[in-house]
Structure formats: structure tokens, C-alpha cells
Design a protein around this motif. Structure first.
Motif, PDB file in Angstrom:
ATOM      1  N   ARG A 137       0.785  -1.436   0.045  1.00 17.44           N
ATOM      2  CA  ARG A 137       0.013   0.002   0.033  1.00 17.44           C
ATOM      3  C   ARG A 137       1.050   1.300   0.056  1.00 17.44           C
ATOM      4  O   ARG A 137       1.956   1.120   0.091  1.00 17.44           O
ATOM      5  N   VAL A 138       0.160   2.325  -0.165  1.00 16.39           N
ATOM      6  CA  VAL A 138       0.821   3.611  -0.100  1.00 16.39           C
ATOM      7  C   VAL A 138       0.443   4.548   1.108  1.00 16.39           C
ATOM      8  O   VAL A 138      -0.974   4.456   1.190  1.00 16.39           O
ATOM      9  N   ALA A 139       1.193   5.070   1.655  1.00 11.44           N
ATOM     10  CA  ALA A 139       0.862   5.764   2.895  1.00 11.44           C
ATOM     11  C   ALA A 139      -0.239   7.018   2.651  1.00 11.44           C
ATOM     12  O   ALA A 139      -0.172   7.422   1.342  1.00 11.44           O
ATOM     13  N   ALA A 140      -1.313   7.182   3.533  1.00 15.45           N
ATOM     14  CA  ALA A 140      -2.054   8.608   3.335  1.00 15.45           C
ATOM     15  C   ALA A 140      -1.188   9.821   3.583  1.00 15.45           C
ATOM     16  O   ALA A 140       0.008   9.715   4.202  1.00 15.45           O
ATOM     17  N   PRO A 141      -1.651  10.896   3.087  1.00 17.61           N
ATOM     18  CA  PRO A 141      -0.882  12.039   2.923  1.00 17.61           C
ATOM     19  C   PRO A 141      -0.212  12.377   4.180  1.00 17.61           C
ATOM     20  O   PRO A 141       0.687  12.919   4.356  1.00 17.61           O
ATOM     21  N   ASP A 142      -1.083  12.349   5.187  1.00 20.20           N
ATOM     22  CA  ASP A 142      -0.460  12.669   6.603  1.00 20.20           C
ATOM     23  C   ASP A 142      -0.034  11.870   7.484  1.00 20.20           C
ATOM     24  O   ASP A 142      -0.031  11.900   8.650  1.00 20.20           O
ATOM     25  N   GLY A 163      15.885   5.388  -1.134  1.00 17.24           N
ATOM     26  CA  GLY A 163      15.277   6.841  -1.471  1.00 17.24           C
ATOM     27  C   GLY A 163      13.646   6.693  -1.140  1.00 17.24           C
ATOM     28  O   GLY A 163      13.091   7.736  -1.215  1.00 17.24           O
ATOM     29  N   ARG A 164      13.118   5.539  -0.894  1.00 17.35           N
ATOM     30  CA  ARG A 164      11.794   5.222  -0.933  1.00 17.35           C
ATOM     31  C   ARG A 164      11.010   6.265   0.122  1.00 17.35           C
ATOM     32  O   ARG A 164      10.033   6.820   0.049  1.00 17.35           O
ATOM     33  N   ALA A 165      11.470   6.383   1.505  1.00 14.57           N
ATOM     34  CA  ALA A 165      11.103   7.271   2.364  1.00 14.57           C
ATOM     35  C   ALA A 165      11.079   8.654   2.012  1.00 14.57           C
ATOM     36  O   ALA A 165      10.384   9.533   2.514  1.00 14.57           O
ATOM     37  N   ARG A 166      11.758   8.946   0.975  1.00 12.93           N
ATOM     38  CA  ARG A 166      11.702  10.613   0.640  1.00 12.93           C
ATOM     39  C   ARG A 166      10.575  10.794  -0.326  1.00 12.93           C
ATOM     40  O   ARG A 166      10.170  11.749  -0.890  1.00 12.93           O
ATOM     41  N   SER A 174       6.912   0.530   3.376  1.00  8.17           N
ATOM     42  CA  SER A 174       7.965  -0.688   3.435  1.00  8.17           C
ATOM     43  C   SER A 174       8.972  -0.190   4.023  1.00  8.17           C
ATOM     44  O   SER A 174       9.132   0.818   4.872  1.00  8.17           O
ATOM     45  N   GLN A 175      10.454  -0.789   3.860  1.00 12.31           N
ATOM     46  CA  GLN A 175      11.718  -0.402   4.633  1.00 12.31           C
ATOM     47  C   GLN A 175      11.676   1.043   4.074  1.00 12.31           C
ATOM     48  O   GLN A 175      11.914   1.414   2.905  1.00 12.31           O
ATOM     49  N   PRO A 176      11.976   1.853   5.238  1.00 12.76           N
ATOM     50  CA  PRO A 176      11.732   3.245   4.909  1.00 12.76           C
ATOM     51  C   PRO A 176      13.518   3.890   4.705  1.00 12.76           C
ATOM     52  O   PRO A 176      13.842   4.450   5.420  1.00 12.76           O
ATOM     53  N   TRP A 177      14.066   3.514   3.523  1.00 11.70           N
ATOM     54  CA  TRP A 177      15.304   3.918   3.245  1.00 11.70           C
ATOM     55  C   TRP A 177      15.307   5.406   2.883  1.00 11.70           C
ATOM     56  O   TRP A 177      14.316   5.978   2.262  1.00 11.70           O
ATOM     57  N   ASN A 223       6.958   5.601  -8.203  1.00 15.29           N
ATOM     58  CA  ASN A 223       6.354   4.492  -8.536  1.00 15.29           C
ATOM     59  C   ASN A 223       5.654   3.723  -7.234  1.00 15.29           C
ATOM     60  O   ASN A 223       6.334   4.260  -6.064  1.00 15.29           O
ATOM     61  N   ARG A 224       4.766   2.904  -7.438  1.00 11.85           N
ATOM     62  CA  ARG A 224       3.975   2.298  -6.160  1.00 11.85           C
ATOM     63  C   ARG A 224       4.915   1.499  -5.278  1.00 11.85           C
ATOM     64  O   ARG A 224       4.650   1.698  -3.948  1.00 11.85           O
ATOM     65  N   GLY A 225       5.968   0.963  -5.747  1.00 16.48           N
ATOM     66  CA  GLY A 225       6.791   0.232  -4.746  1.00 16.48           C
ATOM     67  C   GLY A 225       8.011   1.188  -4.350  1.00 16.48           C
ATOM     68  O   GLY A 225       8.945   0.584  -3.527  1.00 16.48           O
ATOM     69  N   GLY A 226       8.158   2.313  -4.709  1.00 14.34           N
ATOM     70  CA  GLY A 226       9.144   3.208  -4.248  1.00 14.34           C
ATOM     71  C   GLY A 226      10.717   2.790  -4.680  1.00 14.34           C
ATOM     72  O   GLY A 226      11.416   2.809  -4.001  1.00 14.34           O
TER      73      GLY A 226
END
Length: 377
Positions: A13-18, A103-106, A113-116, A352-355
Motif C-alpha cells: 500500500r501507499v501511505a495516506a498523505p498525513d 530513497g523510498r522514504a523521501r 515498506s523499508q523506509p530507506w 512508482n508504487r513500490g518506491g
């Protein structure tokens, strides 16, 4: 009541905006770790500082009894113990590995997922047997099209119980540029447990998902592999129903060693006025890096950095350096790489959806102190 895997393994899933990073993501971040950026000063990343991503658990391994099987569409199936593997002529390759999710967490919105951030990278000397040597020993059948690699790590992901498996097209598996390795040593010592002891795959130029750890089986197939990690995970998707394109080679990236010294919580950097040396590393899995540019005004302008001479390690990062005349005030430093194929890092996020493969340019906040200003305890 009986237990169901779906009760504990949620879909992607993708996180909600907040939505802030949750405890599940923090638990992943506590198990996995990135490279401290100051460790880019080392040409070769010490094993304990190299990034680590473990999908499931580090399996319990008895290296003395470990065997690798080579099966499927081959003329002669093989079962190879460690002494036999070590009897083949060995090669060593210096390879920069990067997690596909770096870079996903940015990203915004953030894939959960893993918040790199940007630290999921490292460079090591890997020693082992070329995969093509083992496949030639087994004899590749004419109908073979892919090689499927199975690791000993076992778990559940998005409701599917599985061993970790990935495949490579046969031309890549049998190729010599890059030359894929079945590695048993890292930085001239045994593979550490978290890096796949006693055997792992090393695929130069490809993201980390291809570098199967705790490797126990290689199977040649006459049809493309459609397992979870190939057909579901690690694909560039814009939506949940988008079949996407596979993640393969590493996009160009440059990183800067943050200058000065940091604030503990914010990691914002502090420097004193004057000439400040800037340095870091750059790499690409597509073609050699040919240019690195630095910005000291938040991307408003760019100047070319000095690239270290090529050292013969085609698949390893390359050092760059520059300098900055720091003046009092707040600044944002950035760096970007361009490779010989003309690929360069974007100034806006490639979502992209997987980051995956988010090689957005790095941004480092820096406070330059007034002359004579100093911190006190």
C-alpha cells in the motif's frame, strides 16, 4: 479458529498523505541498516558498514555441510559442496550494491515498506566462481531461457509463503560483462551471516534484489520465471493493477559525504565560514559515470566536480571532489551524476508504487556559522 496467512500479511500500500512512519516500518528499519555516509571515504566498505536488507530471517546455516545444486534444463545436474566450489578458479570483482528501494522514504506519497533515505548502498570486493563456469560444467540445454536462484531464507510476503527466489535471463547469467559470481568471500574474508554466508549471488550493475543470499539452488528453466519476487514485487508500477516493468539495473546516483558536523536529532550540518571540501561517490549500473555536478544553492546553479581517474573497477563507485566557499547563513547542498549513456539524476521524484530506483538528487541542509560563533554545552 484456524489461522490464516492473510491475517498477518497485508497487501502492499501507499501511505495516506498525513500518515507518519509506523511501528511496522520502524521494525524493518531496526533490522536493516544503511551505510553511514561518512563511510564513503573508504574505497571498500567495511563489511559491518555495508548496507543490509534481509527479507525474512537470517537462516541457521551449517557452512561445513552446505551444498549448492544446479538443476533443471542442464545435461548433468550438479551437487557442489564448499570444497568443490573453492576448487574452481576464483575471481574477485569490486561491486557497488544498492537496494532497489533506496530513497523510498523521501517519496510523496510514501510507499509503505523499508523506509530507506539514501544510505542503502555499499561497495565490496566479492570473491567466488563465475556463474557461467558452473553452468558450463552442468551443460546448458538448448531450450533453457532463464536461471532461477533460490535462497534459504523463508517467509511470508503479501500473503504468499515462499523461499526467496529471483531469476536472470540466460544471456545475463552466462555473460561476461557483467560477469555474475557465486561468491563465498567478502572483502577477502568469509561472507558474514547477514551478507549470505556461505554463498550468495553477485550481479554487478543490478539492484540488490537480484543478489540472492544463502544461495542453495540454481535451476535452468525453459519458460520465464513467474515467482513472487519476479512477477509481483520489484516492478515499476503506477497503480495496484498495473503489471509494471521489471526493476533491473541501477540508475545513476551521486552522494555527498555531509560536510562539517551534525546536530544529533535533525542531522542538519554545521560548518564554519571559508573553504569547505566536498567529496563523495557516484555510480551507475548502465554505463560509467562521466560527470558529477554540485549545487550549493538548493539546485539554482550547478558546477562540475572533479572525478577521480577510472581505476579499472567498472562496477564500483567512483570518487568525486569539489570545494565550497561557505558564507554565514543557511544553505542546501546537492549533487547529481550523469553516465556515459546520458542518464542523469532528476530534480523531481520519479514516483512508482513500490518506491524503487528513486534517484532524486540528494539535498543536505547546512548552517554556516557567523565568524567567531561557537556552540557551548
Amino acid at each position: 479458529m484456524g489461522g490464516r496467512i492473510g491475517d498477518i500479511s497485508a497487501p502492499g500500500r501507499v501511505a495516506a498523505p498525513d500518515e507518519a512512519i509506523g511501528l511496522d516500518e520502524l521494525a524493518l528499519a531496526a533490522r536493516n541498516h544503511g551505510l553511514p555516509l561518512e563511510a564513503m571515504r573508504y574505497d571498500l566498505t567495511p563489511a559491518g558498514l555495508h548496507y543490509v536488507l534481509v527479507h525474512y530471517d537470517i537462516p541457521a546455516i551449517d557452512a561445513d555441510s552446505w551444498e549448492l545444486t544446479v538443476s533443471g534444463r542442464v545435461r548433468t545436474a550438479l551437487t557442489l559442496d564448499m570444497p568443490t566450489l573453492r576448487s574452481f578458479p576464483a575471481v574477485t570483482r569490486r561491486v557497488t550494491m544498492e537496494c532497489a528501494g533506496n530513497g523510498r522514504a523521501r517519496l510523496s506519497p510514501r510507499p509503505v515498506s523499508q523506509p530507506w533515505l539514501v544510505e542503502a548502498v555499499g561497495t565490496a570486493d566479492w570473491t567466488g566462481v563465475p556463474l557461467r563456469t558452473l553452468l558450463a560444467e552442468a551443460g546448458v540445454a538448448a531450450e533453457a531461457v532463464e536461471a532461477v536462484f533460490t535462497g534459504a531464507d523463508h517467509g511470508v510476503e503479501r500473503g504468499i509463503e515462499q523461499d526467496y527466489r529471483r531469476s536472470l535471463p540466460l544471456p545475463v547469467a552466462m555473460g561476461d560483462d557483467p560477469e555474475v559470481l557465486v561468491a563465498y568471500a567478502m572483502n577477502w574474508g568469509p561472507l558474514p551471516p547477514q551478507h549470505g554466508s556461505p554463498l550468495r549471488l553477485v550481479v554487478p550493475g543490478w539492484y540488490g534484489m537480484a543478489q540472492v543470499k544463502w544461495l542453495r539452488d540454481i535451476a535452468l528453466t525453459d519458460t520465464p520465471f513467474t515467482g513472487f519476487q519476479q512477477a509481483v514485487a520489484y516492478r515499476y508500477r503506477q497503480g495496484a493493477d498495473d503489471p509494471g516493468e521489471p526493476v533491473t539495473r541501477i540508475a545513476p546516483r551521486a552522494l555527498m559525504i555531509p560536510p562539517g558536523f551534525p546536530d544529533f536529532m535533525s542531522r542538519a550540518r554545521v560548518v564554519h565560514p571559508g573553504e569547505v571540501p566536498l567529496e563523495g561517490r557516484a555510480w551507475s549500473g548502465h554505463a560509467p559515470v562521466t560527470k558529477v555536478e554540485v549545487s550549493t544553492d538548493g539546485g539554482g546553479s550547478w558546477s562540475e566536480a572533479e572525478l577521480a581517474p577510472a581505476d579499472g573497477h567498472r562496477w564500483a563507485w567512483r570518487r568525486w571532489q569539489s570545494s565550497w566557499a561557505a558564507a554565514p547563513g543557511s544553505h542546501v547542498l546537492s549533487v547529481r551524476a550523469t553516465d556515459a549513456d546520458g542518464r542523469t539524476q532528476p530534480l523531481s521524484q520519479p514516483w512508482n508504487r513500490g518506491g524503487f530506483a528513486n534517484n532524486l538528487v540528494q539535498r543536505i541542509s547546512v548552517l554556516c556559522l557567523e565568524n567567531g560563533q561557537a556552540f557551548t554545552a
